[in-house]
Design a protein around this motif. Structure first.
Motif, PDB file in Angstrom:
ATOM      1  N   ASN A  44      22.307 106.470 125.366  1.00 53.58           N
ATOM      2  CA  ASN A  44      22.893 107.799 125.325  1.00 53.58           C
ATOM      3  C   ASN A  44      23.921 107.782 124.206  1.00 53.58           C
ATOM      4  OD1 ASN A  44      25.252 109.724 126.201  1.00 53.58           O
ATOM      5  ND2 ASN A  44      23.356 110.519 127.067  1.00 53.58           N
ATOM      6  N   ILE A  45      23.657 108.552 123.163  1.00 49.06           N
ATOM      7  CA  ILE A  45      24.522 108.558 121.984  1.00 49.06           C
ATOM      8  C   ILE A  45      25.448 109.762 122.090  1.00 49.06           C
ATOM      9  CG2 ILE A  45      24.575 108.645 119.464  1.00 49.06           C
ATOM     10  CD1 ILE A  45      21.679 107.372 119.702  1.00 49.06           C
ATOM     11  N   GLU A  46      26.709 109.472 122.396  1.00 47.61           N
ATOM     12  CA  GLU A  46      27.689 110.540 122.575  1.00 47.61           C
ATOM     13  C   GLU A  46      28.320 110.956 121.252  1.00 47.61           C
ATOM     14  OE1 GLU A  46      30.571 109.580 125.534  1.00 47.61           O
ATOM     15  OE2 GLU A  46      29.044 109.028 126.991  1.00 47.61           O
ATOM     16  N   ASN A  47      28.443 110.005 120.350  1.00 44.37           N
ATOM     17  CA  ASN A  47      29.037 110.285 119.040  1.00 44.37           C
ATOM     18  C   ASN A  47      28.380 109.348 118.039  1.00 44.37           C
ATOM     19  OD1 ASN A  47      30.926 111.553 117.299  1.00 44.37           O
ATOM     20  ND2 ASN A  47      32.142 109.695 117.326  1.00 44.37           N
ATOM     21  N   ALA A  48      28.057 109.831 116.858  1.00 48.11           N
ATOM     22  CA  ALA A  48      27.388 109.000 115.863  1.00 48.11           C
ATOM     23  C   ALA A  48      28.039 109.193 114.498  1.00 48.11           C
ATOM     24  CB  ALA A  48      25.906 109.356 115.780  1.00 48.11           C
ATOM     25  N   CYS A  49      27.738 108.268 113.619  1.00 52.92           N
ATOM     26  CA  CYS A  49      28.146 108.392 112.219  1.00 52.92           C
ATOM     27  C   CYS A  49      27.119 109.319 111.563  1.00 52.92           C
ATOM     28  CB  CYS A  49      28.202 107.020 111.580  1.00 52.92           C
ATOM     29  SG  CYS A  49      29.370 105.902 112.413  1.00 52.92           S
ATOM     30  N   LYS A  64       6.693 104.260 111.032  1.00 54.94           N
ATOM     31  CA  LYS A  64       6.534 103.229 110.008  1.00 54.94           C
ATOM     32  C   LYS A  64       7.640 103.384 108.979  1.00 54.94           C
ATOM     33  CE  LYS A  64       2.492 102.088 111.695  1.00 54.94           C
ATOM     34  NZ  LYS A  64       2.278 101.045 112.567  1.00 54.94           N
ATOM     35  N   PRO A  65       8.458 102.430 108.679  1.00 55.80           N
ATOM     36  CA  PRO A  65       8.437 101.072 109.218  1.00 55.80           C
ATOM     37  C   PRO A  65       9.160 100.952 110.544  1.00 55.80           C
ATOM     38  CG  PRO A  65      10.155 101.226 107.589  1.00 55.80           C
ATOM     39  CD  PRO A  65       9.500 102.588 107.672  1.00 55.80           C
ATOM     40  N   GLN A  66       8.842 101.772 111.467  1.00 56.82           N
ATOM     41  CA  GLN A  66       9.403 101.797 112.808  1.00 56.82           C
ATOM     42  C   GLN A  66      10.901 102.045 112.792  1.00 56.82           C
ATOM     43  OE1 GLN A  66       7.995  98.289 114.890  1.00 56.82           O
ATOM     44  NE2 GLN A  66       6.208  99.449 115.484  1.00 56.82           N
ATOM     45  N   SER A  67      11.291 103.271 112.524  1.00 57.75           N
ATOM     46  CA  SER A  67      12.714 103.606 112.501  1.00 57.75           C
ATOM     47  C   SER A  67      12.966 104.954 113.159  1.00 57.75           C
ATOM     48  CB  SER A  67      13.238 103.647 111.072  1.00 57.75           C
ATOM     49  OG  SER A  67      12.638 104.695 110.361  1.00 57.75           O
ATOM     50  N   ILE A  68      14.149 105.086 113.691  1.00 52.60           N
ATOM     51  CA  ILE A  68      14.597 106.389 114.193  1.00 52.60           C
ATOM     52  C   ILE A  68      15.951 106.655 113.571  1.00 52.60           C
ATOM     53  CG2 ILE A  68      15.559 105.364 116.304  1.00 52.60           C
ATOM     54  CD1 ILE A  68      15.097 108.067 117.656  1.00 52.60           C
ATOM     55  N   THR A  69      16.099 107.791 112.988  1.00 51.33           N
ATOM     56  CA  THR A  69      17.378 108.207 112.434  1.00 51.33           C
ATOM     57  C   THR A  69      17.810 109.451 113.192  1.00 51.33           C
ATOM     58  OG1 THR A  69      16.823 107.328 110.271  1.00 51.33           O
ATOM     59  CG2 THR A  69      18.596 108.944 110.363  1.00 51.33           C
ATOM     60  N   ILE A  70      19.011 109.414 113.722  1.00 48.97           N
ATOM     61  CA  ILE A  70      19.526 110.536 114.483  1.00 48.97           C
ATOM     62  C   ILE A  70      20.508 111.288 113.606  1.00 48.97           C
ATOM     63  CG2 ILE A  70      20.773 111.213 116.556  1.00 48.97           C
ATOM     64  CD1 ILE A  70      19.665 108.527 117.746  1.00 48.97           C
ATOM     65  N   PRO A  71      20.134 112.467 113.107  1.00 55.48           N
ATOM     66  CA  PRO A  71      21.028 113.201 112.215  1.00 55.48           C
ATOM     67  C   PRO A  71      22.249 113.723 112.961  1.00 55.48           C
ATOM     68  CG  PRO A  71      19.056 114.472 112.679  1.00 55.48           C
ATOM     69  CD  PRO A  71      18.876 113.141 113.345  1.00 55.48           C
ATOM     70  N   PRO A  72      23.352 113.941 112.251  1.00 57.79           N
ATOM     71  CA  PRO A  72      24.589 114.373 112.901  1.00 57.79           C
ATOM     72  C   PRO A  72      24.478 115.727 113.587  1.00 57.79           C
ATOM     73  CG  PRO A  72      24.813 114.422 110.508  1.00 57.79           C
ATOM     74  CD  PRO A  72      23.491 113.778 110.818  1.00 57.79           C
ATOM     75  N   THR A  79      19.765 111.366 124.085  1.00 57.32           N
ATOM     76  CA  THR A  79      19.249 110.228 124.832  1.00 57.32           C
ATOM     77  C   THR A  79      17.952 109.740 124.213  1.00 57.32           C
ATOM     78  OG1 THR A  79      20.264 111.039 126.859  1.00 57.32           O
ATOM     79  CG2 THR A  79      18.497 109.439 127.108  1.00 57.32           C
ATOM     80  N   TYR A  80      17.820 108.413 124.131  1.00 59.18           N
ATOM     81  CA  TYR A  80      16.614 107.783 123.602  1.00 59.18           C
ATOM     82  C   TYR A  80      16.195 106.686 124.557  1.00 59.18           C
ATOM     83  CZ  TYR A  80      13.472 105.109 120.722  1.00 59.18           C
ATOM     84  OH  TYR A  80      12.373 104.441 120.270  1.00 59.18           O
ATOM     85  N   SER A  81      14.934 106.659 124.974  1.00 57.94           N
ATOM     86  CA  SER A  81      14.421 105.638 125.889  1.00 57.94           C
ATOM     87  C   SER A  81      13.290 104.864 125.234  1.00 57.94           C
ATOM     88  CB  SER A  81      13.912 106.281 127.179  1.00 57.94           C
ATOM     89  OG  SER A  81      14.969 106.905 127.854  1.00 57.94           O
ATOM     90  N   TYR A  82      13.164 103.588 125.625  1.00 59.91           N
ATOM     91  CA  TYR A  82      12.158 102.709 125.028  1.00 59.91           C
ATOM     92  C   TYR A  82      11.757 101.657 126.055  1.00 59.91           C
ATOM     93  CZ  TYR A  82      10.009  99.725 121.428  1.00 59.91           C
ATOM     94  OH  TYR A  82       9.136  98.988 120.669  1.00 59.91           O
ATOM     95  N   THR A  83      10.468 101.299 126.087  1.00 59.12           N
ATOM     96  CA  THR A  83       9.954 100.246 126.961  1.00 59.12           C
ATOM     97  C   THR A  83       9.184  99.248 126.108  1.00 59.12           C
ATOM     98  OG1 THR A  83       9.774 101.751 128.832  1.00 59.12           O
ATOM     99  CG2 THR A  83       8.444  99.752 128.934  1.00 59.12           C
ATOM    100  N   SER A  84       9.379  97.952 126.431  1.00 61.64           N
ATOM    101  CA  SER A  84       8.709  96.905 125.667  1.00 61.64           C
ATOM    102  C   SER A  84       8.178  95.832 126.607  1.00 61.64           C
ATOM    103  CB  SER A  84       9.689  96.261 124.674  1.00 61.64           C
ATOM    104  OG  SER A  84       9.088  95.172 124.013  1.00 61.64           O
TER     105      SER A  84
END
Length: 117
Positions: A44-49, A64-72, A79-84
């Motif tokens: 849960n990202i409450e505040n980001a750069c 590809k190349p497997q990235s997520i960028t969360i814009p301001p 919220t971001y969820s992931y299972t591995s």
């Protein structure tokens, strides 16, 4: 060859809030002893750069190349969820090349499963 009894199956839950300076890459969790760990986590990202990169097992996750960028513009209880099936580490990079005094605030909730033989 050893066998694992179902009673040796373990589950752990980890929750922690991290405050990370902009421009910093931080390991939030990594496996220590178990060779095979599976699990799910929610950030849960409450505040980001400027952006937040989520890195699982040394690779940025999603495209590809497997990235997520969360814009301001999407900050504030994002919220971001992931299972591995083979979870080794979770890292984030709070990225802002023009700012080093700001901070990301990220809550991690992790549930892992592993066999103890």
């Amino acid at each position: 060859m050893s066998t694992c009894k179902s009673s040796n199956f373990k589950t752990d839950v980890f929750e922690h809030c991290f405050t990370i300076h902009c421009g910093t890459r931080k390991t939030l969790w990594e496996v220590k002893d178990q060779t095979k760990v599976c699990g799910s986590f929610t950030l849960n990202i409450e505040n980001a750069c400027e952006s937040v990169l989520i890195i699982v097992n040394g690779m940025q996750v999603i495209s590809k190349p497997q990235s997520i960028t969360i814009p301001p513009t999407q900050q504030g209880d994002l919220t971001y969820s992931y299972t591995s099936g083979n979870l080794e580490s979770i890292e984030v990079l709070c990225n802002d090349p023009d700012q080093t005094e700001g901070k990301c605030k990220i809550n991690l909730c992790l549930k892992v499963h592993y066999l103890c033989c």
